[in-house]
Design a protein around this motif. Structure first.
Motif, PDB file in Angstrom:
ATOM      1  N   LEU A 138      -6.782   5.239  -2.674  1.00  0.00           N
ATOM      2  CA  LEU A 138      -6.372   4.190  -1.753  1.00  0.00           C
ATOM      3  C   LEU A 138      -5.009   4.443  -1.123  1.00  0.00           C
ATOM      4  O   LEU A 138      -4.760   4.034   0.011  1.00  0.00           O
ATOM      5  CB  LEU A 138      -6.386   2.842  -2.480  1.00  0.00           C
ATOM      6  CG  LEU A 138      -7.758   2.471  -3.060  1.00  0.00           C
ATOM      7  CD1 LEU A 138      -7.637   1.272  -3.977  1.00  0.00           C
ATOM      8  CD2 LEU A 138      -8.759   2.227  -1.948  1.00  0.00           C
ATOM      9  N   ASP A 139      -4.132   5.130  -1.830  1.00  0.00           N
ATOM     10  CA  ASP A 139      -2.787   5.389  -1.319  1.00  0.00           C
ATOM     11  C   ASP A 139      -2.788   6.286  -0.084  1.00  0.00           C
ATOM     12  O   ASP A 139      -1.816   6.304   0.661  1.00  0.00           O
ATOM     13  CB  ASP A 139      -1.925   6.014  -2.415  1.00  0.00           C
ATOM     14  CG  ASP A 139      -1.661   5.026  -3.523  1.00  0.00           C
ATOM     15  OD1 ASP A 139      -0.692   4.258  -3.414  1.00  0.00           O
ATOM     16  OD2 ASP A 139      -2.451   4.996  -4.472  1.00  0.00           O
ATOM     17  N   ALA A 140      -3.870   6.971   0.133  1.00  0.00           N
ATOM     18  CA  ALA A 140      -3.954   7.845   1.305  1.00  0.00           C
ATOM     19  C   ALA A 140      -3.984   7.052   2.604  1.00  0.00           C
ATOM     20  O   ALA A 140      -3.781   7.613   3.675  1.00  0.00           O
ATOM     21  CB  ALA A 140      -5.200   8.728   1.205  1.00  0.00           C
ATOM     22  N   PHE A 141      -4.200   5.743   2.501  1.00  0.00           N
ATOM     23  CA  PHE A 141      -4.333   4.916   3.701  1.00  0.00           C
ATOM     24  C   PHE A 141      -3.118   4.058   3.982  1.00  0.00           C
ATOM     25  O   PHE A 141      -3.166   3.166   4.826  1.00  0.00           O
ATOM     26  CB  PHE A 141      -5.596   4.052   3.578  1.00  0.00           C
ATOM     27  CG  PHE A 141      -6.839   4.879   3.477  1.00  0.00           C
ATOM     28  CD1 PHE A 141      -7.431   5.393   4.614  1.00  0.00           C
ATOM     29  CD2 PHE A 141      -7.379   5.174   2.246  1.00  0.00           C
ATOM     30  CE1 PHE A 141      -8.565   6.185   4.521  1.00  0.00           C
ATOM     31  CE2 PHE A 141      -8.511   5.955   2.138  1.00  0.00           C
ATOM     32  CZ  PHE A 141      -9.107   6.462   3.286  1.00  0.00           C
ATOM     33  N   GLY A 142      -2.035   4.301   3.267  1.00  0.00           N
ATOM     34  CA  GLY A 142      -0.792   3.605   3.564  1.00  0.00           C
ATOM     35  C   GLY A 142      -0.517   2.427   2.649  1.00  0.00           C
ATOM     36  O   GLY A 142      -1.415   1.864   2.037  1.00  0.00           O
ATOM     37  N   ARG A 143       0.753   2.081   2.595  1.00  0.00           N
ATOM     38  CA  ARG A 143       1.243   1.035   1.699  1.00  0.00           C
ATOM     39  C   ARG A 143       0.628  -0.335   1.976  1.00  0.00           C
ATOM     40  O   ARG A 143       0.282  -1.069   1.057  1.00  0.00           O
ATOM     41  CB  ARG A 143       2.762   0.947   1.828  1.00  0.00           C
ATOM     42  CG  ARG A 143       3.454   0.797   0.528  1.00  0.00           C
ATOM     43  CD  ARG A 143       4.934   0.789   0.709  1.00  0.00           C
ATOM     44  NE  ARG A 143       5.335   1.640   1.826  1.00  0.00           N
ATOM     45  CZ  ARG A 143       6.548   1.858   2.205  1.00  0.00           C
ATOM     46  NH1 ARG A 143       7.534   1.288   1.588  1.00  0.00           N
ATOM     47  NH2 ARG A 143       6.837   2.642   3.220  1.00  0.00           N
ATOM     48  N   ASP A 144       0.517  -0.692   3.251  1.00  0.00           N
ATOM     49  CA  ASP A 144      -0.019  -2.009   3.579  1.00  0.00           C
ATOM     50  C   ASP A 144      -1.470  -2.148   3.130  1.00  0.00           C
ATOM     51  O   ASP A 144      -1.879  -3.201   2.653  1.00  0.00           O
ATOM     52  CB  ASP A 144       0.082  -2.274   5.081  1.00  0.00           C
ATOM     53  CG  ASP A 144       1.520  -2.438   5.539  1.00  0.00           C
ATOM     54  OD1 ASP A 144       2.376  -2.755   4.686  1.00  0.00           O
ATOM     55  OD2 ASP A 144       1.787  -2.252   6.734  1.00  0.00           O
ATOM     56  N   ASN A 145      -2.245  -1.097   3.291  1.00  0.00           N
ATOM     57  CA  ASN A 145      -3.646  -1.155   2.895  1.00  0.00           C
ATOM     58  C   ASN A 145      -3.808  -1.178   1.379  1.00  0.00           C
ATOM     59  O   ASN A 145      -4.632  -1.921   0.852  1.00  0.00           O
ATOM     60  CB  ASN A 145      -4.423   0.018   3.493  1.00  0.00           C
ATOM     61  CG  ASN A 145      -4.628  -0.148   4.975  1.00  0.00           C
ATOM     62  OD1 ASN A 145      -4.833  -1.249   5.463  1.00  0.00           O
ATOM     63  ND2 ASN A 145      -4.556   0.940   5.710  1.00  0.00           N
ATOM     64  N   VAL A 146      -3.036  -0.382   0.679  1.00  0.00           N
ATOM     65  CA  VAL A 146      -3.171  -0.342  -0.771  1.00  0.00           C
ATOM     66  C   VAL A 146      -2.681  -1.640  -1.403  1.00  0.00           C
ATOM     67  O   VAL A 146      -3.099  -2.009  -2.504  1.00  0.00           O
ATOM     68  CB  VAL A 146      -2.461   0.887  -1.371  1.00  0.00           C
ATOM     69  CG1 VAL A 146      -0.969   0.675  -1.490  1.00  0.00           C
ATOM     70  CG2 VAL A 146      -3.031   1.233  -2.731  1.00  0.00           C
ATOM     71  N   ARG A 147      -1.823  -2.371  -0.703  1.00  0.00           N
ATOM     72  CA  ARG A 147      -1.282  -3.626  -1.238  1.00  0.00           C
ATOM     73  C   ARG A 147      -2.397  -4.622  -1.572  1.00  0.00           C
ATOM     74  O   ARG A 147      -2.306  -5.368  -2.545  1.00  0.00           O
ATOM     75  CB  ARG A 147      -0.299  -4.238  -0.246  1.00  0.00           C
ATOM     76  CG  ARG A 147       0.455  -5.421  -0.832  1.00  0.00           C
ATOM     77  CD  ARG A 147       1.554  -5.941   0.082  1.00  0.00           C
ATOM     78  NE  ARG A 147       2.531  -4.880   0.344  1.00  0.00           N
ATOM     79  CZ  ARG A 147       2.932  -4.504   1.560  1.00  0.00           C
ATOM     80  NH1 ARG A 147       2.463  -5.102   2.626  1.00  0.00           N
ATOM     81  NH2 ARG A 147       3.807  -3.539   1.716  1.00  0.00           N
ATOM     82  N   GLU A 148      -3.463  -4.634  -0.787  1.00  0.00           N
ATOM     83  CA  GLU A 148      -4.593  -5.535  -1.062  1.00  0.00           C
ATOM     84  C   GLU A 148      -5.170  -5.265  -2.452  1.00  0.00           C
ATOM     85  O   GLU A 148      -5.447  -6.188  -3.211  1.00  0.00           O
ATOM     86  CB  GLU A 148      -5.690  -5.363  -0.011  1.00  0.00           C
ATOM     87  CG  GLU A 148      -5.352  -5.908   1.334  1.00  0.00           C
ATOM     88  CD  GLU A 148      -5.390  -7.433   1.382  1.00  0.00           C
ATOM     89  OE1 GLU A 148      -6.092  -8.066   0.554  1.00  0.00           O
ATOM     90  OE2 GLU A 148      -4.708  -7.996   2.248  1.00  0.00           O
ATOM     91  N   PHE A 149      -5.350  -3.990  -2.764  1.00  0.00           N
ATOM     92  CA  PHE A 149      -5.918  -3.639  -4.067  1.00  0.00           C
ATOM     93  C   PHE A 149      -4.884  -3.793  -5.177  1.00  0.00           C
ATOM     94  O   PHE A 149      -5.236  -4.141  -6.304  1.00  0.00           O
ATOM     95  CB  PHE A 149      -6.498  -2.221  -4.037  1.00  0.00           C
ATOM     96  CG  PHE A 149      -7.817  -2.154  -3.342  1.00  0.00           C
ATOM     97  CD1 PHE A 149      -8.979  -2.522  -4.004  1.00  0.00           C
ATOM     98  CD2 PHE A 149      -7.914  -1.741  -2.030  1.00  0.00           C
ATOM     99  CE1 PHE A 149     -10.215  -2.477  -3.364  1.00  0.00           C
ATOM    100  CE2 PHE A 149      -9.141  -1.682  -1.382  1.00  0.00           C
ATOM    101  CZ  PHE A 149     -10.287  -2.055  -2.055  1.00  0.00           C
ATOM    102  N   ALA A 150      -3.613  -3.545  -4.877  1.00  0.00           N
ATOM    103  CA  ALA A 150      -2.564  -3.737  -5.881  1.00  0.00           C
ATOM    104  C   ALA A 150      -2.477  -5.215  -6.261  1.00  0.00           C
ATOM    105  O   ALA A 150      -2.346  -5.551  -7.446  1.00  0.00           O
ATOM    106  CB  ALA A 150      -1.224  -3.233  -5.347  1.00  0.00           C
ATOM    107  N   ASN A 151      -2.582  -6.106  -5.270  1.00  0.00           N
ATOM    108  CA  ASN A 151      -2.580  -7.541  -5.550  1.00  0.00           C
ATOM    109  C   ASN A 151      -3.799  -7.928  -6.381  1.00  0.00           C
ATOM    110  O   ASN A 151      -3.698  -8.737  -7.313  1.00  0.00           O
ATOM    111  CB  ASN A 151      -2.538  -8.353  -4.257  1.00  0.00           C
ATOM    112  CG  ASN A 151      -1.210  -8.231  -3.549  1.00  0.00           C
ATOM    113  OD1 ASN A 151      -0.201  -7.877  -4.148  1.00  0.00           O
ATOM    114  ND2 ASN A 151      -1.209  -8.507  -2.252  1.00  0.00           N
TER     115      ASN A 151
END
Length: 160
Positions: A138-151
């Motif tokens: 998921l990190d390959a798609f940028g911080r904003d995108n990975v934030r959804e999964f991190a949350n």
């Protein structure tokens, strides 16, 4: 009047072989590359791309369609609702799940098996479908995108 013969072209006066210095530079590059690869192989100092070995925590989720196009994230172990994305939100989550669902459909796997959300020791997030073996870094798609999964991961951890 007889036809004239085409004038004979003189042979080229220059040498067509590559310059000696260029050949020596190419040979030095090959030798340097071989020495570098040999040093890494012999010392074992290599970069690992096996994220499974670096996983420090995993949570299992099932995803379901909610009313009006919502997406529901359900803890696969307890059956509790962890998070939901309203219609028209969570675009990256939807896209990631669609790409993995495509593999499931191709292999005849239904929607019931859980997806695994992994966190590695360097803080990377991996979404895996253990039923097909497919995964997305998921990190390959940028911080904003990975934030959804991190949350989602944080909410899932808190709900345990």
């Amino acid at each position: 009047m007889p036809a004239r013969a085409a004038p004979h072209a003189p042979p080229h006066a220059h040498d067509t072989s590559p310059p000696r210095i260029l050949l020596m530079a190419c040979a030095a590059l090959v030798i340097f590359a071989l020495l570098g690869v040999s040093a890494v192989r012999l010392t074992g100092a290599s970069h690992t791309s096996d994220w499974r070995a670096m996983t420090v925590e995993t949570l299992n989720f099932r995803f379901a369609d909610g009313q009006g196009g919502a997406i529901l994230a359900i803890n696969a172990d307890t059956g509790d609702l962890v998070h939901s994305w309203a219609p028209e939100t969570g675009g990256f989550v939807r896209t990631s799940l669609r790409s993995l669902a495509f593999s499931r459909a191709r292999e005849g796997v239904g929607a019931e098996p859980a997806f695994a959300l992994h966190v590695t020791d360097n803080g990377k997030y991996i979404l895996e479908d253990p039923s097909t073996g497919q995964w997305v870094s998921l990190d390959a798609f940028g911080r904003d995108n990975v934030r959804e999964f991190a949350n989602l991961f944080d909410k899932g951890r808190a709900a345990r």
